[in-house]
Design a protein around this motif. Structure first.
Motif, PDB file in Angstrom:
ATOM      1  N   GLY A   1       0.674  -1.383   0.028  1.00 14.63           N
ATOM      2  CA  GLY A   1      -0.038  -0.107  -0.246  1.00 14.63           C
ATOM      3  C   GLY A   1       0.810   1.168   0.037  1.00 14.63           C
ATOM      4  N   ALA A   2       2.129   1.121  -0.395  1.00 14.73           N
ATOM      5  CA  ALA A   2       2.904   2.397  -0.516  1.00 14.73           C
ATOM      6  C   ALA A   2       2.636   3.442  -1.441  1.00 14.73           C
ATOM      7  CB  ALA A   2       4.463   2.108  -0.741  1.00 14.73           C
ATOM      8  N   VAL A   3       2.111   2.855  -2.579  1.00  9.30           N
ATOM      9  CA  VAL A   3       1.915   3.817  -3.763  1.00  9.30           C
ATOM     10  C   VAL A   3       1.204   5.105  -3.680  1.00  9.30           C
ATOM     11  CG1 VAL A   3       1.143   4.219  -6.135  1.00  9.30           C
ATOM     12  CG2 VAL A   3       2.262   1.970  -5.438  1.00  9.30           C
ATOM     13  N   LYS A   4      -0.129   4.809  -3.113  1.00 12.14           N
ATOM     14  CA  LYS A   4      -0.895   6.165  -2.882  1.00 12.14           C
ATOM     15  C   LYS A   4      -0.171   7.294  -1.863  1.00 12.14           C
ATOM     16  CE  LYS A   4      -5.565   4.807  -4.376  1.00 12.14           C
ATOM     17  NZ  LYS A   4      -6.856   4.492  -4.072  1.00 12.14           N
ATOM     18  N   PRO A   5       0.319   6.844  -0.766  1.00 12.48           N
ATOM     19  CA  PRO A   5       1.191   7.761   0.086  1.00 12.48           C
ATOM     20  C   PRO A   5       2.163   8.376  -0.463  1.00 12.48           C
ATOM     21  CG  PRO A   5       1.048   5.508   1.247  1.00 12.48           C
ATOM     22  CD  PRO A   5       0.140   5.523   0.021  1.00 12.48           C
ATOM     23  N   LEU A   6       2.834   7.615  -1.345  1.00  9.91           N
ATOM     24  CA  LEU A   6       3.943   8.094  -1.827  1.00  9.91           C
ATOM     25  C   LEU A   6       3.713   9.184  -3.165  1.00  9.91           C
ATOM     26  CD1 LEU A   6       6.294   5.192  -2.363  1.00  9.91           C
ATOM     27  CD2 LEU A   6       6.858   6.937  -0.965  1.00  9.91           C
ATOM     28  N   ILE A   7       2.572   9.049  -3.563  1.00  9.16           N
ATOM     29  CA  ILE A   7       1.994   9.880  -4.513  1.00  9.16           C
ATOM     30  C   ILE A   7       1.602  11.190  -4.044  1.00  9.16           C
ATOM     31  CG2 ILE A   7       0.106  10.408  -6.316  1.00  9.16           C
ATOM     32  CD1 ILE A   7       0.282   7.478  -7.053  1.00  9.16           C
ATOM     33  N   SER A   8       1.043  11.171  -2.834  1.00  8.99           N
ATOM     34  CA  SER A   8       0.740  12.207  -1.968  1.00  8.99           C
ATOM     35  C   SER A   8       1.814  13.172  -1.755  1.00  8.99           C
ATOM     36  CB  SER A   8       0.047  11.841  -0.729  1.00  8.99           C
ATOM     37  OG  SER A   8      -1.200  11.256  -1.105  1.00  8.99           O
TER      38      SER A   8
END
Length: 356
Positions: free
Chosen positions: A102-109
């Motif tokens: 689940g790292a993708v969305k927080p990294l995009i943020s």
């Protein structure tokens, strides 16, 4: 939407027609993981990084870092993004684990952060995750494209370069080429091609090469002024970019707007010079481009002939590769054809402007 591939080679899994052999593999190299320097860390942080990178079972650490990405502390966010970036840098297994946890969305943020360093860390981590083919759809569908373009427009030099590289990776999925183009990436890639450092120019040219297999992206690139930096890079034999610029140009001259733009930017004398004094593969691609420019225009044939193209083309037809000889001979035949006097006034003005 169909792609247009007037040339012949394979590049990043894509097959091109039957014109310029396999030279693109030497002109372009795929973007790898980030090549920026390691981040400074304290000795305790360095030990933690060493342990995390060496661990056979890094799942727990990965989950902790992902949790830290949503901390209220920018410093903790930076540290977490840095460690995820390092974990994903060289190990395919970790790229999958990080995305699956689940790292993708927080990294995009983080890419949308007003803190430029945090933005850079987010971009770099996303780049490294995008090296795994299985992650590309997830990254794109999670909304990474527009934040990456924003970083490409206003990030640090490293963020801009890594954004270009990440967009290149995502553009290897055909549908993403449309989205990336329509989201406004092309003008900023052209700007990086013109004003970036060597790595930025290389990454921008590679991304543009991939995106410009679509006609609509070719038009965007031309309207964004790509011809000026392409011609300048081809004219500078010390730039290390002659091949890359020529391969991008070869895609663009497959449409009428590209032919007009390269003539208006003074590209014909540069292409003729490459046929005369370039490396063998450069001579070949320059002959291919000139052939495309000349095939439907007596005006452009006149311009090419006036630049003295026939003698170096004859030399190429005698000493080049088999394909180079074929293209050189075809271009010589076209240039020696009787020239019609029926060119329209607009073409006549173009001839006068360029020749003058």
């Amino acid at each position: 939407m169909a792609t247009e591939n007037p040339t012949s080679y394979r590049y990043m899994g894509r097959s091109f027609g039957d014109i310029v052999g396999d030279h693109s593999s030497s002109a372009f190299s795929d973007c790898n993981s980030d090549r920026s320097g390691e981040f400074p860390t304290t000795s305790s942080q360095s030990r933690r990084l060493l342990i995390s990178c060496a661990s056979d079972n890094s799942d727990e650490l990965i989950r902790q870092f992902i949790s830290d990405l949503e901390s209220c502390s920018i410093d903790i966010q930076k540290q977490a993004a840095m460690e995820l970036r390092l974990l994903a840098k060289n190990k395919q297994e970790n790229r999958l684990k990080i995305a699956e946890n689940g790292a993708v969305k927080p990294l995009i943020s983080l890419i949308s952060s007003s803190d430029l360093q945090l933005q850079e860390y987010g971009v770099t981590a996303i780049l490294n995750l995008s090296l795994c083919d299985e992650n590309k759809d997830l990254i794109a569908s999670s909304g990474a494209i527009k934040p990456l373009i924003r970083a490409l427009r206003m990030g640090t030099a490293t963020a801009r370069e890594n954004s270009a590289c990440a967009l290149l990776r995502l553009s290897q999925i055909e549908d993403n080429k449309i989205t990336i183009g329509r989201s406004g990436a092309v003008p900023y890639l052209v700007n990086l091609l013109e004003n970036g450092g060597f790595r930025g120019k290389k990454d921008a040219s590679t991304a543009l090469f991939t995106l410009c297999s679509l006609k609509e992206n070719k038009i965007r690139a031309i309207q964004s002024g790509i011809m000026k930096p392409l011609v300048e890079l081809m004219a500078d034999f010390g730039s290390g970019m002659v091949d890359k610029a020529a391969f991008v140009l070869n895609l663009l001259v497959s449409i009428p707007e590209g032919k007009t733009a390269v003539v208006e930017e003074g590209g014909i004398p540069v292409l003729v010079e490459i046929v005369e004094v370039g490396l063998q593969r450069q001579k070949e691609i320059a002959a291919v481009i000139l052939l495309q420019i000349c095939e439907d225009s007596t005006v452009y044939r006149t311009l090419v002939a006036r630049e003295g193209a026939i003698p170096p083309l004859i030399a190429l037809s005698q000493s080049g590769t088999t394909k180079a000889k074929q293209k050189a001979e075809a271009l010589i035949d076209i240039l020696r054809q009787p020239r019609s006097g029926n060119a329209n006034n607009a073409y006549s003005r173009t001839t006068s402007d360029v020749a003058g």
